[in-house]
Scaffold this active site. Sequence first.
Site, PDB file in Angstrom:
ATOM      1  N   GLU A 169      11.607  -8.143  26.521  1.00  0.00           N
ATOM      2  CA  GLU A 169      11.619  -8.504  27.936  1.00  0.00           C
ATOM      3  C   GLU A 169      10.208  -8.806  28.420  1.00  0.00           C
ATOM      4  O   GLU A 169       9.315  -7.964  28.299  1.00  0.00           O
ATOM      5  CB  GLU A 169      12.168  -7.356  28.788  1.00  0.00           C
ATOM      6  N   CYS A 170       9.990  -9.989  28.975  1.00  0.00           N
ATOM      7  CA  CYS A 170       8.760 -10.365  29.649  1.00  0.00           C
ATOM      8  C   CYS A 170       7.528 -10.125  28.761  1.00  0.00           C
ATOM      9  O   CYS A 170       7.240 -10.931  27.887  1.00  0.00           O
ATOM     10  CB  CYS A 170       8.632  -9.627  30.983  1.00  0.00           C
ATOM     11  N   GLY A 171       6.801  -9.022  28.932  1.00  0.00           N
ATOM     12  CA  GLY A 171       5.676  -8.741  28.060  1.00  0.00           C
ATOM     13  C   GLY A 171       6.097  -8.665  26.605  1.00  0.00           C
ATOM     14  O   GLY A 171       5.344  -9.050  25.709  1.00  0.00           O
ATOM     15  N   LEU A 176       8.536 -10.454  25.303  1.00  0.00           N
ATOM     16  CA  LEU A 176       8.667 -11.857  24.908  1.00  0.00           C
ATOM     17  C   LEU A 176       7.305 -12.428  24.533  1.00  0.00           C
ATOM     18  O   LEU A 176       7.170 -13.137  23.529  1.00  0.00           O
ATOM     19  CB  LEU A 176       9.297 -12.665  26.043  1.00  0.00           C
ATOM     20  N   THR A 224      13.483 -12.857  26.684  1.00  0.00           N
ATOM     21  CA  THR A 224      13.546 -13.490  28.000  1.00  0.00           C
ATOM     22  C   THR A 224      12.497 -12.870  28.914  1.00  0.00           C
ATOM     23  O   THR A 224      12.058 -11.739  28.694  1.00  0.00           O
ATOM     24  CB  THR A 224      14.943 -13.313  28.615  1.00  0.00           C
TER      25      THR A 224
END
Length: 438
Positions: free
Chosen positions: A323-325, A327, A413
């Site tokens: 997730e985010c970081g 990714l 994502t």
Amino acid sequence: MTDMITGQVPAALITAPGSGQGKSIVTAALARLHRNAGRKVRVFKHGPDYLDPMVLEVASGQPVYQLHPWMTGEDECRWRLAEAARDADLVLVEGAMGLFDGDPSSADLAALAGLPVLPVIDARGMAQTFGAVALGLASFRPNVQIHEVIANRIGSPRHGEMLADSLPDGIDLLGAIPRDEAMAIPDRHLGLVQASEIADLDRQLDAAAAVLAKAGLDRLPATVSLSAHRPAAPEQTLAGVRIAIARDAAFAFIYRANIDLLEALGAELVYFSPLADAALPNADALWLPGGYPELHAATLAANTGLLSTIREFHRAGKPILAECGGLMACAEALVDKAGDRHSMLGLLPGTAVMESRLQGLGLQSLRADEGELRGHTYHHSRLDTELPPLARTRKLAGTEAEPVFHVGSLTATYFHGYFPSAPALVTALFRGQPLSAY
């Protein structure tokens, strides 16, 4: 029907006319003030936020959970507050942005739960207009209860008296907080810095609590009655699954409720540090949550032993959620704000590039046959890739929907999911079952 739980407790939702008025440090200082007086204080945060809760947990000494009528659901909002009311001496909820900003807003949460609202108003450069601002907040919606306000950053005792005199009948000044270094916490592009990064945070919180006590804010708010049905326990659909979770200064954006759900589903959780550990712990699935990998990119790139074990984990077909970081760490490279390029895991084709402007913001959800995973997006980097996404989130508000990428056993994502909103979908992710997302 599940059990009904009820509790009575002094409670308030701390809000403001807008962001930057000081409600975060005031909430934290109030929690520390009453904790130092021997009270058990439970604090909650309205909306998606990782950073404020870190400080609020240090301030209160108790776990902090999110409350949001859409993301966490109305029933969960009522249940968490009612549970806290049963054994706490004080319940505080920190609002988000301004009182009426967003949909659902902090005012919506207060009306839903029956919480009195306590606005923090920055009074710098303001005299009698202070009363007009307070009156506007109190009269804007009839189902929002405002009977007291806090003046912040006053210039002198006489200034505080002027502000108190400006208030209309029915609204009192709980306290007037002077400008003080103890009431300032450093921030970054996501808001406050992480609690672990603030030197002498406990000392500063004690100093801030002393400022509030001197300003007359040591009085408890009104007592309210809070009740809700206790939710049914979920099925243990992750029994026998051992999940490795990255958690350190680079990967710290983890909702407590997400951890609680994974454990309630029967998963065994083991934590590791991508910054310090040389290898991945033995596990069946891997979660790389959000955080600040861009601030530690050189250290992450240099930890070749760990990177190799994660690549091998992926080659073995074991499920990975990034997730985010997370990714960003899975990309081939990460370009930090200085323009320096750092090699990352290379599980996801493309490069994560830090930008000076916000790239994604808002409430979103991921829909699949297994349910609707609700959450949000907030990031200052972009992913340059030609890989087509498996699916896209749907936005409730904010910027464009986020792509969801799938490469082998990796799901990546920028979207941050609130796991309790879709236990079956979360189970599918960590069991490596194919998602029928749409």
